[in-house]
Design a protein around this motif. Sequence first.
Motif, short mmCIF file in Angstrom:
data_model
loop_
_atom_site.label_atom_id
_atom_site.label_comp_id
_atom_site.label_asym_id
_atom_site.label_seq_id
_atom_site.Cartn_x
_atom_site.Cartn_y
_atom_site.Cartn_z
N ILE A 1 5.93 -4.90 0.32
CA ILE A 1 4.49 -5.01 0.17
C ILE A 1 3.76 -5.00 1.51
O ILE A 1 2.56 -4.70 1.58
N ASN B 1 -2.15 -4.19 0.14
CA ASN B 1 -1.19 -3.64 -0.83
C ASN B 1 -0.96 -4.56 -2.02
O ASN B 1 -0.68 -4.09 -3.13
N ALA B 2 -1.06 -5.85 -1.81
CA ALA B 2 -0.89 -6.79 -2.93
C ALA B 2 -2.00 -6.58 -3.96
O ALA B 2 -1.74 -6.57 -5.18
N ARG B 3 -3.21 -6.41 -3.51
CA ARG B 3 -4.32 -6.17 -4.44
C ARG B 3 -4.13 -4.83 -5.16
O ARG B 3 -4.33 -4.74 -6.37
N THR C 1 -1.39 -3.27 -5.83
CA THR C 1 -0.29 -3.39 -6.78
C THR C 1 -0.72 -4.13 -8.04
O THR C 1 -0.39 -3.74 -9.16
N LEU C 2 -1.48 -5.21 -7.86
CA LEU C 2 -1.98 -5.96 -9.01
C LEU C 2 -2.89 -5.09 -9.87
O LEU C 2 -2.79 -5.08 -11.10
N ARG D 1 2.83 -14.60 -0.04
CA ARG D 1 3.07 -15.26 -1.33
C ARG D 1 2.30 -16.57 -1.43
O ARG D 1 1.66 -16.85 -2.46
N ILE E 1 -1.45 -16.00 -1.88
CA ILE E 1 -1.74 -15.59 -3.26
C ILE E 1 -1.66 -16.78 -4.20
O ILE E 1 -2.55 -17.01 -5.04
N GLY F 1 -3.29 -10.94 -5.72
CA GLY F 1 -2.01 -10.25 -5.67
C GLY F 1 -1.10 -10.72 -6.78
O GLY F 1 -1.43 -11.66 -7.53
N HIS G 1 1.70 2.45 -2.24
CA HIS G 1 1.58 1.36 -3.21
C HIS G 1 0.56 1.74 -4.28
O HIS G 1 -0.40 2.46 -4.04
#
Length: 440
Positions: A103, A129-131, A133-134, A155, A158, A165, A357
């Motif tokens: 990520i 990238n976390a956003r 992906t979500l 982590r 979030i 994320g 992503h």
Amino acid sequence: MRIRPSLSLILSLTVLSLVVLGLTSAAFAQSSSAPAGRTLIRAGHLLDVHTGKLLDSQTIIVTGDRITAISSTASTPASTGDTVIDLGSLTVLPGLIDVHTHITGNPDFDPYRELTGTDAKDAINGVVNARTTLMAGFTTIRNVGASGYVDVDLRDAINAGQVPGPHMQVSGPPLGITGGHCDENLLPIRYHLTGDGVADGIAAVQQKVRQNIKYGVDVIKICATGGVLSKGDSLQASQYTLEEMKAIAADAHRLGLKVAAHAHGAQGILWASEAGIDSIEHGSFIDAAGIAEMKKDGTYLVPTLYLEDWMMESGHLPVFYQQKMKDAIAVAKPNIRRAYEAGVKIALGTDAAVYPHGLNAHEVEVYVRDLGMTPLAAIQSATLNGADLMGWTDRAGSLDAGKWADIIAVDGNPLADVKLLQDVKFVMKAGVVYKGTGAK
């Protein structure tokens, strides 16, 4: 994917904190908490991933971050104080799970860019990238490799509601041998640069497992064989010995963590399964012996196949990576199909960062088209199986009372066309709507 070694853990922590502070507005703080009282999600259709049944006119009752009940809409009237989300004719299913992501990385393999990366840049990448992906419908991921424990910090941010994320399990720096796939091999001796997770010998790998646990990881990632995106090693050559992998697995399991092994070559796949490793990542050159061993041991195989399609269409690799990518592409899909047909368990993984992503759901289409999975089996690889591999069957992977309210919706029947998962219309994670009707 090869992970760049840590250049500045302190800088990583500082910049991630700044990013978090910059994104944490009062509005986001409010939207990242599940609403008080009940939320009733009215769905035209609901996919039960256990059975493959498509149920019509269902209401999911959400209280806080959990599903409390599911019943027919006709028998579930709203009460005073309820929040009602009407999804019309959309089909709901559990949030998807990707058990092999990077990520904090992006698909840029220019050697100069690799060598001038920093943990600070990785932290910023991770937030973005976390956003992404979500929003693509993946509400849970396992991140298998990041420098400087940047994924641990992401982590935690979030989980604290500071940035959006998926739920995450993270590995921090992956373990690997000197000069192997998880080392830094682009610079000459004068720079004395070594990957964060490099450890040779039983005592050293035990210390590295314990160090990663000390700094907050949820899973141990190792490099059992060479890889595509590393200079000077062979895809098919095993790197850690059987004895070293046994020591890694024994220490991790004793301390409550699972182990994921990057492994392309047949010998490394066989040894990793024999050693008690929980999942084989990639598995390109898996042979009959490896298939038999994995099936006997109950070891999961995590194919990462869509990246091959993307790489052939859009990838631009340095010359010293190109032939290895071609070699893996030539054999991976037929070999993994044989493993699946023999009964090896499959959990969906993508290697996101080797391709952009947010395209994670394309992996489901590949499993149907190239591995011969039914649409339901492919969806189960990204729901039930992913949760099982992560040890999270009590909280993710299906729409059941007591589990996280991780819910996505698509326009149509994904059992008739799995490509619908590439265009998710609604995303709820832990009772909070991030996309579609009801999003704040």
